[in-house]
Write a protein that holds these residues in place. Structure first.
Motif, PDB file in Angstrom:
ATOM      1  N   ARG A  17      40.586  26.305  -6.778  1.00 52.65           N
ATOM      2  CA  ARG A  17      41.160  26.324  -8.126  1.00 52.65           C
ATOM      3  C   ARG A  17      42.648  25.991  -8.087  1.00 52.65           C
ATOM      4  N   PRO A  18      43.081  24.958  -8.795  1.00 53.34           N
ATOM      5  CA  PRO A  18      44.511  24.632  -8.842  1.00 53.34           C
ATOM      6  C   PRO A  18      45.347  25.774  -9.429  1.00 53.34           C
ATOM      7  N   LYS A  19      44.763  26.525 -10.331  1.00 55.20           N
ATOM      8  CA  LYS A  19      45.509  27.577 -11.035  1.00 55.20           C
ATOM      9  C   LYS A  19      45.788  28.784 -10.149  1.00 55.20           C
ATOM     10  N   THR A  20      44.805  29.196  -9.339  1.00 55.51           N
ATOM     11  CA  THR A  20      44.935  30.419  -8.543  1.00 55.51           C
ATOM     12  C   THR A  20      44.906  30.185  -7.041  1.00 55.51           C
ATOM     13  N   GLY A  21      44.413  29.016  -6.619  1.00 57.93           N
ATOM     14  CA  GLY A  21      44.287  28.738  -5.197  1.00 57.93           C
ATOM     15  C   GLY A  21      43.029  29.326  -4.580  1.00 57.93           C
ATOM     16  N   ASP A  22      42.176  29.961  -5.407  1.00 59.45           N
ATOM     17  CA  ASP A  22      40.948  30.570  -4.896  1.00 59.45           C
ATOM     18  C   ASP A  22      39.907  29.515  -4.543  1.00 59.45           C
TER      19      ASP A  22
END
Length: 331
Positions: A17-22
């Protein structure tokens, strides 16, 4: 070596996920993306049960994902909303005429009524004709102003309670940067608001306010949604493009910069005593305006009088022309 999904669901991750890095599997990404939008809707108090909501549909990734997710969440969480699609045909050959085919596909796929309004029927001009008059510089000013009012007109025509737009987190961060660079205090004060409205106007809401553009693209890709991805033929000269490039450069250095800018914009306040324009209604067309005569009417007056640059530049000059004896509106 496969990387397990960070939610510990037992599946292997297929994306980051670009937003969280998950690292997440496809199903968990869908759940996280949709749940965040649901939370945005609840916390922002965007809708009330029984309302009719128009989704501003362009056929692009943002409005297509918005329509899909709104239909899904409306059913899943029993919002009780009636959803319709509202599109604006700016009259751009080779761009909008093709993207409207995608909007019609969305209409059929999501089983939503569709209303299309055109610049030609509203203003007597298409963007192709406007660009022929004004040239490629400042043409986005005309398009943006006319489109905003066209959505208001369409919403009033449909009798909806709100208009949901596909503005995402990247869009809002770009807008904050643009307003800072232009010194536009009035717009800077309200550009991050999740609901924008003034007295008598139909509110506009942004369910995708905290959704990253990259994640919207990923969601559309993995869901196999049909959307139109060609850039507007007149867009390369838009001022927003410079803010977008700057934002992307910052994002490479600091991935959280998009949310950082939005949160900064939300906290900005104008010093007490600073006079801001009052938002009222245009004396000619009756739609929202911070001036006696709105920008749309000013621009249209210039086009019809053979002075296409009338609404561009100094406001005082435009006022003198607009107030001249015998000046009439075509609205």
């Amino acid at each position: 070596m496969p990387i397990p999904c960070s939610t510990k669901c037992g599946k292997n991750a297929i994306l980051k996920r670009p937003k969280t890095g998950d690292a997440m599997c496809k199903e968990c990404f869908f759940w996280a993306f949709e749940t965040e939008i649901h939370q945005t809707i609840l916390e922002g108090k965007l809708f009330q049960k029984g309302q009719t909501v128009a989704i501003a549909a362009s056929g692009g990734k943002d409005s297509t994902v918005l329509a899909y997710v709104m239909k899904l969440l409306n059913k899943k969480h029993d919002y009780g909303l009636r959803l319709v699609l509202l599109s604006v045909d700016e009259g751009i050959t080779g761009y909008r005429d093709d993207s409207l085919d995608t909007v019609k596909q969305n209409r059929d796929d999501y089983e939503m009524p569709l209303k299309i309004l055109s610049y030609e029927e509203l203003y007597g001009w298409t963007m192709d004709k406007i660009v022929a008059q004004i040239g490629r510089k400042n043409n986005c000013t005309f398009c943006g102003v006319f489109r905003r009012q066209a959505l208001d007109r369409g919403a009033a025509l449909l009798g909806v309670d709100a208009v949901a737009t596909g503005h995402n987190a990247d869009d809002l961060a770009e807008t904050v940067l643009m307003n800072i660079l232009r010194g536009d205090i009035a717009r800077l004060q309200r550009c991050t608001a999740i609901i924008t409205a003034s007295e008598g106007a139909i509110p506009r809401v942004k369910p995708l306010k905290y959704s990253y553009e990259k994640e919207i693209v990923m969601y559309a890709y993995f869901k196999k949604l049909v959307y139109f991805s060609t850039e507007c033929v007149f867009a390369p000269n838009a001022y927003r493009g410079h803010a977008r490039t700057f934002l992307k450069d910052l994002e490479k250095i600091r991935p959280s910069v998009i949310m950082d800018i939005i949160h900064s914009g939300e906290k900005l306040a104008v010093r007490e005593g600073v006079k801001l324009p009052d938002r009222g209604t245009c004396t000619r067309c009756g739609f929202v305006s911070s001036q006696p005569v709105c920008k749309a009417c000013t621009l249209l007056e210039g086009l019809n009088k053979g002075m296409p640059k009338l609404g561009i530049g100094k406001t005082s000059h435009a006022k003198r022309i607009m107030n001249a004896k015998g000046s009439q509106s075509d609205f």
